[in-house]
Design an enzyme around this catalytic site. Structure first.
Site: not given
Ligand code: NAD
Length: 258
Positions: A162, A166
């Protein structure tokens, strides 16, 4: 209702938002639509993303929900074809879909896990960007907002797959800004700290855990909500951020101040 509250800073724009069935992507899709954009909401969870699009439409805004696996080149081609057929152009690309590795260390990370994380977090971003860039360049401009993470700059927000993915997406974003900025493309990365979403629900479920204590002892005194990140994404997508190119914009409640 959303219409009444939001300034229509994206009026007339067409935005693709990936990962829009859940968490940050869903909040982004809703906010971009409330700000006047026609939103193409994409997720591999087809039913989920169609429900998000239906909700946006019920609010009187414009959205198309598309189920697609972004690790599949054909899925990406279908998304861009459907978006272009429906709305004629793409002005904003929000690469938000992502996958976590569950904090497993390098010795436990198999090739398969590494490849799966990189396929979503990096390769899909590269492929989707390449699929929309020709249209953006032809129309004289476009905006790309990649959701990276604090894990794009520090260790500990995930395992090696991960964290490395990133870091890679931040590097990719900077290179896109470097190569295409003069041609009207603005690409920036957003680096959230801990946000309550589907990705983090399990780790945040135990309020006594060390991780929860750490992420709530930040200057903000809490972990983030998807709307905190969507607000920053809207800023980056809008003309208010016209001078921002290749930035790594932290929205982390102060997690990385020390
Ligand atoms: N939640 C956190 O604390 C956090 C912190 C930093 C960065 N992020 C980043 O934010 C972004 C959104 O994450 P989130 O926290 O909302 O997570 P989440 O799991 O709620 O949402 C992620 C979405 O991506 C979709 N997805 C995954 N693989 C896929 C694919 N192959 N094709 C199409 N869709 C796909 C999933 O179905 C899901 O709906 C991500 O890139 C994550 O790395 C999240």
């Amino acid at each position: 209702m959303a219409n009444a509250r939001a300034a229509r800073v994206l009026a007339g724009k067409v935005a693709i938002v990936t990962g829009a069935a859940s968490g940050i992507g869903r909040a982004q899709a809703r906010l971009f639509a409330a700000a006047g954009a026609a939103v193409v909401a994409v997720d591999r969870d087809a039913a989920g993303v169609e429900a998000v699009a239906a909700g946006i439409t019920e609010d009187g805004d414009i959205a198309l929900g598309l189920g697609a696996d972004l690790t599949d080149a054909a899925g990406i081609a279908r998304v861009v074809a459907a978006a272009t057929a429906r709305f004629g152009r793409i002005d904003i690309l929000g690469n938000t879909a992502g996958l976590h590795d569950g904090y497993i260390r390098s010795l436990e990370t198999t090739d398969e896990i590494w490849d799966r994380v990189f396929a979503v977090n990096v390769k899909a971003v590269f492929r989707l960007t390449n699929a929309v860039l020709p249209g953006m360049l032809a129309q004289g401009g476009g905006v790309i907002v990649n959701i990276a993470s604090v894990s794009a700059t520090i260790a500990g927000g995930g395992g090696p797959a991960y964290t490395a993915s990133k870091h890679a997406v931040l590097g990719y974003t900077r290179q896109i800004a470097y190569d295409y900025g003069r041609k009207g493309i603005r690409a920036n990365a957003l680096c959230p700290g801990m946000v309550e979403t589907g990705m983090t629900r399990d780790v945040l479920a135990d309020p006594t855990s060390k991780l929860v204590k750490a992420v709530t002892s930040v200057p903000a005194g809490r972990y983030g909500q998807p709307e905190d990140i969507a607000a920053a994404a809207l800023f980056l997508a809008s003309d208010a951020a016209a001078f921002m190119h290749g930035a790594a914009m932290l929205v982390d409640g102060g997690l990385t101040v020390k």
